[in-house]
Design a protein around this motif. Structure first.
Motif, mmCIF file in Angstrom:
data_model
loop_
_atom_site.group_PDB
_atom_site.id
_atom_site.type_symbol
_atom_site.label_atom_id
_atom_site.label_comp_id
_atom_site.label_asym_id
_atom_site.label_seq_id
_atom_site.Cartn_x
_atom_site.Cartn_y
_atom_site.Cartn_z
ATOM 1 N N ASN A 15 0.828 -1.211 0.000
ATOM 2 C CA ASN A 15 0.000 0.000 0.000
ATOM 3 C C ASN A 15 0.861 1.259 0.000
ATOM 4 O OD1 ASN A 15 -2.346 -1.516 0.008
ATOM 5 N ND2 ASN A 15 -2.638 -1.363 2.215
ATOM 6 N N ILE A 16 1.898 1.259 0.792
ATOM 7 C CA ILE A 16 2.802 2.412 0.870
ATOM 8 C C ILE A 16 3.476 2.651 -0.472
ATOM 9 C CG2 ILE A 16 4.985 3.235 1.869
ATOM 10 C CD1 ILE A 16 4.063 1.808 4.498
ATOM 11 N N LEU A 17 3.945 1.587 -1.096
ATOM 12 C CA LEU A 17 4.662 1.722 -2.366
ATOM 13 C C LEU A 17 3.758 2.184 -3.508
ATOM 14 C CD1 LEU A 17 7.024 -1.370 -2.143
ATOM 15 C CD2 LEU A 17 7.613 1.039 -1.809
ATOM 16 N N GLN A 18 2.473 1.981 -3.372
ATOM 17 C CA GLN A 18 1.533 2.410 -4.407
ATOM 18 C C GLN A 18 1.089 3.861 -4.242
ATOM 19 O OE1 GLN A 18 -1.674 -0.395 -5.169
ATOM 20 N NE2 GLN A 18 -0.343 -2.064 -4.530
ATOM 21 N N GLU A 19 1.423 4.459 -3.118
ATOM 22 C CA GLU A 19 1.010 5.844 -2.840
ATOM 23 C C GLU A 19 1.831 6.811 -3.704
ATOM 24 O OE1 GLU A 19 -1.444 8.530 -0.979
ATOM 25 O OE2 GLU A 19 -1.475 6.367 -0.694
ATOM 26 N N ASP A 20 1.166 7.719 -4.383
ATOM 27 C CA ASP A 20 1.834 8.726 -5.210
ATOM 28 C C ASP A 20 1.819 10.058 -4.460
ATOM 29 O OD1 ASP A 20 2.826 10.456 -7.119
ATOM 30 O OD2 ASP A 20 1.224 10.111 -8.557
ATOM 31 N N GLU A 31 15.831 22.262 2.336
ATOM 32 C CA GLU A 31 16.906 21.688 1.536
ATOM 33 C C GLU A 31 16.893 20.183 1.762
ATOM 34 O OE1 GLU A 31 20.769 23.516 1.651
ATOM 35 O OE2 GLU A 31 19.865 25.416 2.253
ATOM 36 N N THR A 32 16.943 19.436 0.675
ATOM 37 C CA THR A 32 16.800 17.988 0.752
ATOM 38 C C THR A 32 17.872 17.316 -0.088
ATOM 39 O OG1 THR A 32 14.402 18.268 0.968
ATOM 40 C CG2 THR A 32 15.193 16.077 0.352
ATOM 41 N N LEU A 33 18.505 16.316 0.488
ATOM 42 C CA LEU A 33 19.496 15.509 -0.216
ATOM 43 C C LEU A 33 18.835 14.211 -0.643
ATOM 44 C CD1 LEU A 33 22.406 14.953 -1.147
ATOM 45 C CD2 LEU A 33 22.829 14.007 1.150
ATOM 46 N N ILE A 34 18.969 13.900 -1.917
ATOM 47 C CA ILE A 34 18.448 12.660 -2.470
ATOM 48 C C ILE A 34 19.654 11.819 -2.892
ATOM 49 C CG2 ILE A 34 17.039 11.633 -4.299
ATOM 50 C CD1 ILE A 34 15.693 14.494 -4.518
ATOM 51 N N LEU A 35 19.773 10.635 -2.343
ATOM 52 C CA LEU A 35 20.864 9.724 -2.696
ATOM 53 C C LEU A 35 20.259 8.546 -3.444
ATOM 54 C CD1 LEU A 35 22.705 9.828 0.738
ATOM 55 C CD2 LEU A 35 23.409 10.954 -1.376
ATOM 56 N N TRP A 36 20.802 8.237 -4.626
ATOM 57 C CA TRP A 36 20.190 7.228 -5.492
ATOM 58 C C TRP A 36 21.251 6.373 -6.158
ATOM 59 C CZ3 TRP A 36 15.014 8.417 -5.157
ATOM 60 C CH2 TRP A 36 14.143 7.513 -5.744
ATOM 61 N N GLY A 37 20.937 5.114 -6.342
ATOM 62 C CA GLY A 37 21.825 4.204 -7.058
ATOM 63 C C GLY A 37 21.620 4.315 -8.560
ATOM 64 N N SER A 38 22.707 4.412 -9.300
ATOM 65 C CA SER A 38 22.617 4.598 -10.752
ATOM 66 C C SER A 38 21.971 3.410 -11.465
ATOM 67 C CB SER A 38 24.011 4.852 -11.338
ATOM 68 O OG SER A 38 24.849 3.721 -11.116
ATOM 69 N N GLU A 39 22.126 2.234 -10.913
ATOM 70 C CA GLU A 39 21.583 1.026 -11.543
ATOM 71 C C GLU A 39 20.450 0.424 -10.715
ATOM 72 O OE1 GLU A 39 22.668 0.267 -14.582
ATOM 73 O OE2 GLU A 39 24.021 1.964 -14.404
ATOM 74 N N ASP A 40 19.743 1.253 -9.975
ATOM 75 C CA ASP A 40 18.669 0.785 -9.100
ATOM 76 C C ASP A 40 17.545 0.186 -9.932
ATOM 77 O OD1 ASP A 40 16.567 0.489 -7.271
ATOM 78 O OD2 ASP A 40 17.211 2.222 -6.105
ATOM 79 N N LYS A 41 17.277 -1.089 -9.728
ATOM 80 C CA LYS A 41 16.201 -1.769 -10.453
ATOM 81 C C LYS A 41 14.913 -1.791 -9.619
ATOM 82 C CE LYS A 41 19.034 -4.016 -13.695
ATOM 83 N NZ LYS A 41 19.740 -2.820 -14.025
ATOM 84 N N THR A 42 15.034 -1.614 -8.305
ATOM 85 C CA THR A 42 13.869 -1.587 -7.425
ATOM 86 C C THR A 42 13.116 -0.277 -7.586
ATOM 87 O OG1 THR A 42 15.035 -2.998 -5.852
ATOM 88 C CG2 THR A 42 13.111 -1.814 -5.027
ATOM 89 N N THR A 43 13.851 0.825 -7.530
ATOM 90 C CA THR A 43 13.292 2.158 -7.723
ATOM 91 C C THR A 43 14.215 2.857 -8.725
ATOM 92 O OG1 THR A 43 12.715 2.096 -5.373
ATOM 93 C CG2 THR A 43 12.384 4.179 -6.514
ATOM 94 N N PRO A 44 13.898 2.789 -10.007
ATOM 95 C CA PRO A 44 14.799 3.288 -11.049
ATOM 96 C C PRO A 44 15.178 4.759 -10.899
ATOM 97 C CG PRO A 44 13.045 1.971 -12.012
ATOM 98 C CD PRO A 44 12.686 2.186 -10.558
ATOM 99 N N LEU A 45 16.330 5.072 -11.424
ATOM 100 C CA LEU A 45 16.880 6.426 -11.338
ATOM 101 C C LEU A 45 15.918 7.476 -11.887
ATOM 102 C CD1 LEU A 45 19.151 8.397 -10.700
ATOM 103 C CD2 LEU A 45 20.225 7.753 -12.874
ATOM 104 N N ASN A 46 15.143 7.150 -12.909
ATOM 105 C CA ASN A 46 14.228 8.163 -13.446
ATOM 106 C C ASN A 46 13.241 8.643 -12.386
ATOM 107 O OD1 ASN A 46 12.635 5.799 -13.436
ATOM 108 N ND2 ASN A 46 11.584 6.366 -15.322
ATOM 109 N N GLN A 47 12.930 7.805 -11.402
ATOM 110 C CA GLN A 47 12.043 8.229 -10.317
ATOM 111 C C GLN A 47 12.760 9.209 -9.388
ATOM 112 O OE1 GLN A 47 9.894 5.029 -8.445
ATOM 113 N NE2 GLN A 47 9.537 4.037 -10.416
#
Length: 87
Positions: A15-20, A31-47
Motif C-alpha cells: 500500500n505504501i509503495l503504491q502511494e503517489d 533543503e533535501t538531499l536525495i541519494l540514489w543508485g545509478s543502476e537501481d532496479k527496485t526504484t529506477p533512477l528516473n524516479q
C-alpha cells in the motif's frame, strides 16, 4: 526484507509503495538531499530524477550501483550526508 515480513506487513508495504506523493513534493521547501543508485532496479533512477525536479530545494547524488547502496557502502553514504549537512 520484504520476504521476511508477515502477510499484513507485506500488504502494508505494498500500500505504501503504491502511494503517489508527487503532488506534495513541490511544497517541500527544506533543503533535501536525495541519494540514489545509478543502476537501481527496485526504484529506477528516473524516479529519483523526477523527485529532484519536483522538489525546488533538492540536490541529487547518483552513486554507482543499485538499490540500498547505504548497506553496500555505508561510509560513502554517511560522507555524502555529512558534506550536505555542513555545507
Amino acid at each position: 526484507d520484504y520476504l521476511k515480513l508477515s502477510a499484513i506487513m507485506r500488504k502494508t508495504m505494498s500500500n505504501i509503495l503504491q502511494e503517489d506523493l508527487s503532488e506534495i513534493l513541490p511544497s517541500i521547501k527544506s533543503e533535501t538531499l536525495i541519494l540514489w543508485g545509478s543502476e537501481d532496479k527496485t526504484t529506477p533512477l528516473n524516479q529519483g530524477l523526477k523527485i529532484k525536479k519536483l522538489m525546488p530545494n533538492s540536490k541529487i547524488i547518483v552513486h554507482p550501483g543499485g538499490h540500498s547502496f547505504h548497506l553496500r557502502d555505508p561510509k560513502t553514504f554517511a560522507e555524502h550526508i555529512k558534506i550536505f549537512l555542513i555545507s
